[in-house]
Design a protein around this motif. Structure first.
Motif: not given
Length: 234
Positions: A56, A59-61, A72-74, A76, A110-111, A114
């Motif tokens: 990963l 978790g931040s794009t 990107s986060r999405e 992933y 954001e990480t 995720v």
């Protein structure tokens, strides 16, 4: 031979077709390389283990872009859904870096989101440290050490909590274990790994290379424990 091209999914299927190969495991592919044919091969080949190590990093794009990652986060999270839809008993592990230059508290949150959403079975967690000659080392907004320490502690706590819960779900199950040798903590026990790549310490009579069935009786965030069970004879 020159001119022959084989994609990774075809390679997995070719290895699976070889008599005597009981387990196939691969590790650390880039998320972009988990294409439909690879996922299908993982789901359909008996020897391919139900485990994927899917880095990963963040978790931040925004941070992923700064790291020059190509997902990107999405994307992933969409890949995680595709993997779990195809391989329901899949174990997922990952690599995560905290404190990359410019990482804000919102980026770190954001990480954490995720990590919680995926529910990893384990993670290798790292604190970013500047490496001479890299672009990142020359970036502005280097994260203070005390902030990085705080974030890694919070991340590790979350990872361990989630991994402990996932391992607890294995208690009461019989797992196929590939024996590696004596336990590192108790030489009276045997150590091995499940198809999902979880370490198991168990009582029994087995030698390295054996595949044995183990009843899981206890679990921690990193290991399982139990007893070898006899295979029923028809």
């Amino acid at each position: 031979m020159p001119g022959i091209r084989t994609d990774f999914g075809e390679l997995l299927r070719a290895c699976d077709a070889i008599d005597g190969i009981e387990r196939i495991r691969f590790t650390s592919p880039h998320p972009k390389d988990f294409r439909v044919n690879v996922i299908a091969a993982m789901a359909e080949c008996d020897a391919v283990c139900e485990h994927a190590h899917l880095p990963l990093q963040s978790g931040s794009t925004r941070v992923l872009k700064a790291m020059r990652r190509t997902y990107s986060r999405e994307r992933y999270l969409k890949l995680v859904d595709e993997l779990r839809d195809s391989i329901p008993d899949l174990a997922l592990t990952t690599d995560i870096i905290v404190g990359f230059p410019g990482e804000t508290e919102d980026d770190f949150r954001e990480t954490m989101e995720v990590v919680e959403a995926v529910g990893y079975d384990g993670a290798f967690t790292f604190v970013y440290s500047p490496r001479a000659g890299t672009d990142a080392a020359a970036m502005a907004d280097q994260v203070p050490d005390e902030v990085k320490r705080d974030r890694i502690e919070r991340l590790v706590e979350l990872v361990q909590t989630l991994a402990a819960a996932r391992n607890a779900e294995r208690v009461g199950r019989v797992e196929e274990v590939l024996v590696e040798g004596p336990s590192r903590t108790d030489p009276a026990l045997v150590r091995g790994r499940t198809r999902r790549n979880t370490t198991v310490n168990f009582s029994g009579d087995a030698t390295p290379g054996d595949l044995v069935d183990v009843l899981v009786e206890r679990a921690t965030s990193t290991t399982l424990a139990g007893s070898q069970v006899a295979v029923a004879v028809a």
